[in-house]
Enzyme design. Structure first.
Site, PDB file in Angstrom:
ATOM      1  N   MET A  30      47.509  42.861  45.091  1.00  0.00           N
ATOM      2  CA  MET A  30      48.454  41.647  45.581  1.00  0.00           C
ATOM      3  C   MET A  30      47.699  40.421  45.650  1.00  0.00           C
ATOM      4  SD  MET A  30      51.563  43.583  47.675  1.00  0.00           S
ATOM      5  CE  MET A  30      50.623  43.839  49.127  1.00  0.00           C
ATOM      6  N   LEU A  33      41.478  38.835  47.108  1.00  0.00           N
ATOM      7  CA  LEU A  33      40.631  39.771  46.866  1.00  0.00           C
ATOM      8  C   LEU A  33      39.412  39.842  47.582  1.00  0.00           C
ATOM      9  CD1 LEU A  33      40.602  39.425  42.755  1.00  0.00           C
ATOM     10  CD2 LEU A  33      42.139  40.789  44.233  1.00  0.00           C
ATOM     11  N   HIS A  34      39.053  41.154  48.193  1.00  0.00           N
ATOM     12  CA  HIS A  34      37.880  41.566  48.794  1.00  0.00           C
ATOM     13  C   HIS A  34      37.145  42.300  48.030  1.00  0.00           C
ATOM     14  CE1 HIS A  34      39.992  44.922  50.106  1.00  0.00           C
ATOM     15  NE2 HIS A  34      41.129  44.253  50.411  1.00  0.00           N
ATOM     16  N   HIS A  37      38.752  45.449  46.661  1.00  0.00           N
ATOM     17  CA  HIS A  37      39.445  45.346  45.057  1.00  0.00           C
ATOM     18  C   HIS A  37      38.413  45.123  44.178  1.00  0.00           C
ATOM     19  CE1 HIS A  37      42.364  43.282  47.721  1.00  0.00           C
ATOM     20  NE2 HIS A  37      43.180  43.918  47.333  1.00  0.00           N
ATOM     21  N   GLN A  61      58.074  45.395  48.096  1.00  0.00           N
ATOM     22  CA  GLN A  61      57.641  46.602  49.192  1.00  0.00           C
ATOM     23  C   GLN A  61      57.217  46.058  50.503  1.00  0.00           C
ATOM     24  OE1 GLN A  61      54.133  46.685  46.445  1.00  0.00           O
ATOM     25  NE2 GLN A  61      52.774  46.982  48.024  1.00  0.00           N
ATOM     26  N   LYS A 151      41.950  53.697  50.568  1.00  0.00           N
ATOM     27  CA  LYS A 151      42.688  53.104  51.840  1.00  0.00           C
ATOM     28  C   LYS A 151      43.920  53.332  51.712  1.00  0.00           C
ATOM     29  CE  LYS A 151      42.762  49.391  54.522  1.00  0.00           C
ATOM     30  NZ  LYS A 151      44.088  49.042  54.446  1.00  0.00           N
ATOM     31  N   GLN A 155      50.027  55.992  49.363  1.00  0.00           N
ATOM     32  CA  GLN A 155      50.374  55.242  47.967  1.00  0.00           C
ATOM     33  C   GLN A 155      49.767  55.877  46.851  1.00  0.00           C
ATOM     34  OE1 GLN A 155      50.378  50.765  47.715  1.00  0.00           O
ATOM     35  NE2 GLN A 155      48.548  51.480  46.620  1.00  0.00           N
ATOM     36  N   LEU A 186      38.147  47.080  54.791  1.00  0.00           N
ATOM     37  CA  LEU A 186      38.615  45.960  54.175  1.00  0.00           C
ATOM     38  C   LEU A 186      40.039  45.920  54.035  1.00  0.00           C
ATOM     39  CD1 LEU A 186      35.738  44.620  52.033  1.00  0.00           C
ATOM     40  CD2 LEU A 186      35.890  44.228  54.396  1.00  0.00           C
ATOM     41  N   SER A 187      40.713  44.757  54.335  1.00  0.00           N
ATOM     42  CA  SER A 187      42.021  44.413  53.906  1.00  0.00           C
ATOM     43  C   SER A 187      42.370  42.938  53.993  1.00  0.00           C
ATOM     44  CB  SER A 187      43.065  45.094  55.017  1.00  0.00           C
ATOM     45  OG  SER A 187      44.339  44.413  55.161  1.00  0.00           O
TER      46      SER A 187
HETATM   47  P1  AMP Z   1      46.540  45.493  47.586  1.00  0.00           P
HETATM   48  O1  AMP Z   1      46.099  44.226  47.232  1.00  0.00           O
HETATM   49  O2  AMP Z   1      46.227  45.650  49.140  1.00  0.00           O
HETATM   50  O3  AMP Z   1      47.859  45.939  47.076  1.00  0.00           O
HETATM   51  O4  AMP Z   1      45.349  46.686  47.180  1.00  0.00           O
HETATM   52  C1  AMP Z   1      45.116  46.653  45.875  1.00  0.00           C
HETATM   53  C2  AMP Z   1      44.306  48.088  45.507  1.00  0.00           C
HETATM   54  O5  AMP Z   1      43.270  47.895  46.316  1.00  0.00           O
HETATM   55  C3  AMP Z   1      45.274  49.171  46.300  1.00  0.00           C
HETATM   56  O6  AMP Z   1      44.740  50.305  45.119  1.00  0.00           O
HETATM   57  C4  AMP Z   1      44.392  49.423  47.473  1.00  0.00           C
HETATM   58  O7  AMP Z   1      44.443  50.828  47.857  1.00  0.00           O
HETATM   59  C5  AMP Z   1      42.967  49.100  47.120  1.00  0.00           C
HETATM   60  N1  AMP Z   1      42.317  48.628  48.278  1.00  0.00           N
HETATM   61  C6  AMP Z   1      42.687  47.887  49.339  1.00  0.00           C
HETATM   62  N2  AMP Z   1      41.724  47.665  50.370  1.00  0.00           N
HETATM   63  C7  AMP Z   1      40.701  48.482  49.855  1.00  0.00           C
HETATM   64  C8  AMP Z   1      39.290  49.108  50.427  1.00  0.00           C
HETATM   65  N3  AMP Z   1      39.118  48.529  51.644  1.00  0.00           N
HETATM   66  N4  AMP Z   1      38.414  49.753  49.767  1.00  0.00           N
HETATM   67  C9  AMP Z   1      38.945  50.335  48.655  1.00  0.00           C
HETATM   68  N5  AMP Z   1      40.192  50.110  48.003  1.00  0.00           N
HETATM   69  C10 AMP Z   1      41.102  49.074  48.707  1.00  0.00           C
END
Ligand code: AMP
Length: 285
Positions: A30, A33-34, A37, A61, A151, A155, A186-187
């Site tokens: 989404m 990016l960190h 990702h 969602q 993380k 899901q 990370l989030s």
């Molecule tokens: P999102 O952009 O939050 O929907 O995350 C996209 C993907 O990145 C999902 O599969 C998440 O589980 C993964 N993700 C998010 N945060 C982390 C993290 N800290 N470490 C590893 N994968 C992550």
């Protein structure tokens, strides 16, 4: 790296790779990016010939309109980071491409997997939104492999079940959680942690570490482990939405920690809701 916004454009771009039987990987995100990702994109790069990163903030969602409105967005920065990590294509469709007027199909994974933990607190609609958009992205890209993060452990289970139940021809890879040096997972939402909330956010990872230490020290009683973990959160004045010890395959509550056990936690820190999890087992590793 090319940025594409339509499904026909994406299919045309992937046609040569498909014809040449080159492998295609998808990393759904989404945005914002960190390193979490980027670790997925690098894993995809190491494994596949063609790496597609999707960037779509999926309204379906989000159960909280404010969370959706405040979700961080910066496509230019995301494009740079995705390219540096090895992406070949950034697929960034506008909402009307993903949900055109008249859109009327929903994919639901039923049962406890979507009703417990996050499903109980955010509503199962959250996972219906995830299942629907992931189905669409997998159909759009038709990758050989798709990468997700541990993380979001629940899901990941929902997606594995979705793929199994619908006979989708894709391999699902789950990559480990990337953390800040002090333990915070990370989030994308971490940028919204202001002032003291950044420190209080450590309550989640500390609770998980407390659970792991207790298991390593020989504690087998799940309720006792959960109690210790909650107490460590209270030191930072954080009350979890839930803190649960569950079977990592079906999320059924565990009473005695013998085999691999998932400790999952969610908590609201100020205005930001965070989740985290860890795997512990009878030998504490
Ligand atoms: P999102 O952009 O939050 O929907 O995350 C996209 C993907 O990145 C999902 O599969 C998440 O589980 C993964 N993700 C998010 N945060 C982390 C993290 N800290 N470490 C590893 N994968 C992550």
């Amino acid at each position: 790296m090319r940025t594409l916004r339509t499904v026909p454009g994406l299919r045309t771009a992937l046609k040569p790779a498909r014809r040449a039987e080159r492998t295609i990987a998808l990393v759904p995100t989404m945005g914002a990016l960190h390193e979490g990702h980027l670790s997925l994109i690098r894993a995809a790069r190491a494994q596949a010939d063609e790496v597609v990163v999707s960037l779509f903030v999926n309204p379906a969602q989000f159960n909280d309109p404010e969370d959706l409105a405040k979700y961080p967005r910066d496509e230019e920065r995301d494009a740079q980071l995705a390219e540096q990590a090895g992406a070949d294509i950034l697929f960034a469709p506008p909402p009307e491409i993903v949900y055109p007027p008249g859109f009327g199909t929903e994919v639901r994974v039923g049962g406890p997997l979507t009703e417990t933990l996050e499903g109980e607190h955010r509503g199962p609609e959250h996972f219906h939104g995830v299942a629907t958009v992931v189905t669409k992205l997998l159909n759009m890209v038709q990758p050989h492999t798709a990468f997700f993060g541990q993380k979001d452990a629940q899901q990941a289970l929902v997606i594995r079940k979705l793929v199994r139940d619908l006979d989708m021809d894709v391999q699902i890879e789950i990559a480990p959680t990337v953390r800040e040096p002090d333990g915070l997972a990370l989030s994308s939402r971490n940028v919204r942690l202001h002032g003291d909330d950044r420190r209080r956010a450590l309550a989640l990872s500390r609770a998980l570490q407390a659970a792991q230490s207790a298991a390593a020290a020989g504690e087998r009683d799940a309720a006792a482990i959960a109690q210790l973990a909650r107490a460590s959160m209270q030191e930072l004045h954080v009350e979890p939405d839930y803190l649960a010890l569950v079977n990592p395959d079906d999320l059924v509550p565990v009473h005695t920690v013998r085999d691999d056990t998932l400790v999952a936690v969610a908590a609201r820190i100020g205005e930001v809701r965070l989740i985290d999890n860890i795997l512990i087992n009878g030998s504490g590793s």
